[in-house]
Motif scaffolding. Structure first.
Motif: not given
Ligand SMILES: [Zn+2]
Length: 316
Positions: A155-172
């Motif tokens: 929608t706003t050309s921000f697709a694909g920010e895979l690096g900020h997918n949360i994979i450990e909710p309690n991570g750093p």
């Protein structure tokens, strides 16, 4: 005879430099220029430099377009750099309008990860794929997605920010403000940091490898030490490969790609990385996905942003 050659200029705008090149329709580079941006402070100054560069690099050829890769958040539909991460004073810079009006040609703007993804798809390791996920593991993690032969913008050309997918909710904590983003576990920076952490209490060849070349410790030295079966390096790489594969498995489940192209400094680890990354990803994807995709190193080097930007005109 009429000249049917379509000339395009690609520009890769970085935090410290601008690279520009003239391309013919086959994607060959005919001319190139490079310029530092260090003493150009405002967006207006940088844009004026890019306009001058387009005029000079194009050698008088009429242009079909100018494709531009920019760091930061870019609205590609409007051609506006909303916020430049490596360009501190850039807010809502209407690149497409300013440059298009000055040059009298169509200007397209994408963020640098999307430009690299498109470059790999059209001219590099993504050629002849239909659905491609491009991931670059370097300081952070960048990504770009091509689905059914089209660059996925959203929608706003921000697709694909895979690096900020949360994979450990309690991570750093990540620079984005969330905790446990993928890039906190699988980027080159994450690899270096976990090596430094282990090296506080255990000896490792990583330090010697870096010192011998007078370099600051980076993921490159970790992979080199891994090749020598250094225990710390092996542990760090195993841990990183698990997390890299975790993110790739998520991408496989989300986009069902036929090809995953891996770029960035970490991808240069070659055989130290790819067999393990493929095997680990296979363990994590659901059965129906097995054999539906390949994981390959990027085919283009430093020019990937330039090539992808120019291919916005030639590739579609
Ligand atoms: Zn984040």
């Amino acid at each position: 005879m009429q000249n049917t050659e379509q000339y395009v200029v690609g520009i890769d705008l970085g935090g410290t430099k601008i690279a520009a090149a003239l391309f013919d329709s086959k994607g060959e580079i005919l001319n190139r220029e490079r310029m530092e941006t260090a003493n150009a402070r405002t967006a207006e100054e940088v844009v004026q430099r890019m306009i001058d560069m387009v005029r000079s690099v194009s050698l008088g050829h009429p242009l079909s377009g100018v494709g531009l890769a920019s760091p930061g958040a870019v609205n590609s539909k409007e051609g506006i750099v909303l916020h430049g991460t490596n360009l501190p004073e850039w807010e809502n810079v209407p690149l497409k309008k300013w440059m298009g009006e000055a040059l009298g040609v169509e200007v397209q703007v994408v963020n640098d990860a999307n430009a690299a993804a498109w470059g790999e798809y059209v001219r590099g390791a993504g050629k002849r794929s239909e659905n491609m996920v491009y991931v670059t593991f370097s300081t952070g993690i960048g990504a770009g997605i091509v689905l059914d032969g089209k660059l996925l913008l959203g929608t706003t050309s921000f697709a694909g920010e895979l690096g900020h997918n949360i994979i450990e909710p309690n991570g750093p904590e990540c620079i984005c403000g969330n905790k446990g983003c993928w890039e906190m576990f699988a980027s080159g920076t994450a690899i270096r940091n976990s090596a430094l952490e282990l090296m506080r209490s255990r000896p490792s060849a990583i330090a010697e490898l870096a010192a011998a070349r007078n370099e600051a410790i980076s993921s490159k030295h970790v992979f080199e030490a891994c090749m020598q079966e250094d225990a710390v390096a092996v542990e760090v790489v195993d841990h990183a490969v698990y997390y890299m594969a975790l993110g790739l498995a998520n991408a496989v489940h989300t986009f069902n790609p036929d090809r995953i192209v891996i770029g960035g400094g970490v991808s240069k680890a070659g055989d130290q990385l790819f067999p393990a990354l493929r095997a680990q990803t296979e363990k994590l994807v659901m059965k129906p996905y097995l054999g539906t995709y390949t994981i390959v190193p990027a085919g283009l080097q430093d020019d990937v942003g330039l090539i992808g930007a120019a291919a916005l005109f030639h590739g579609s």
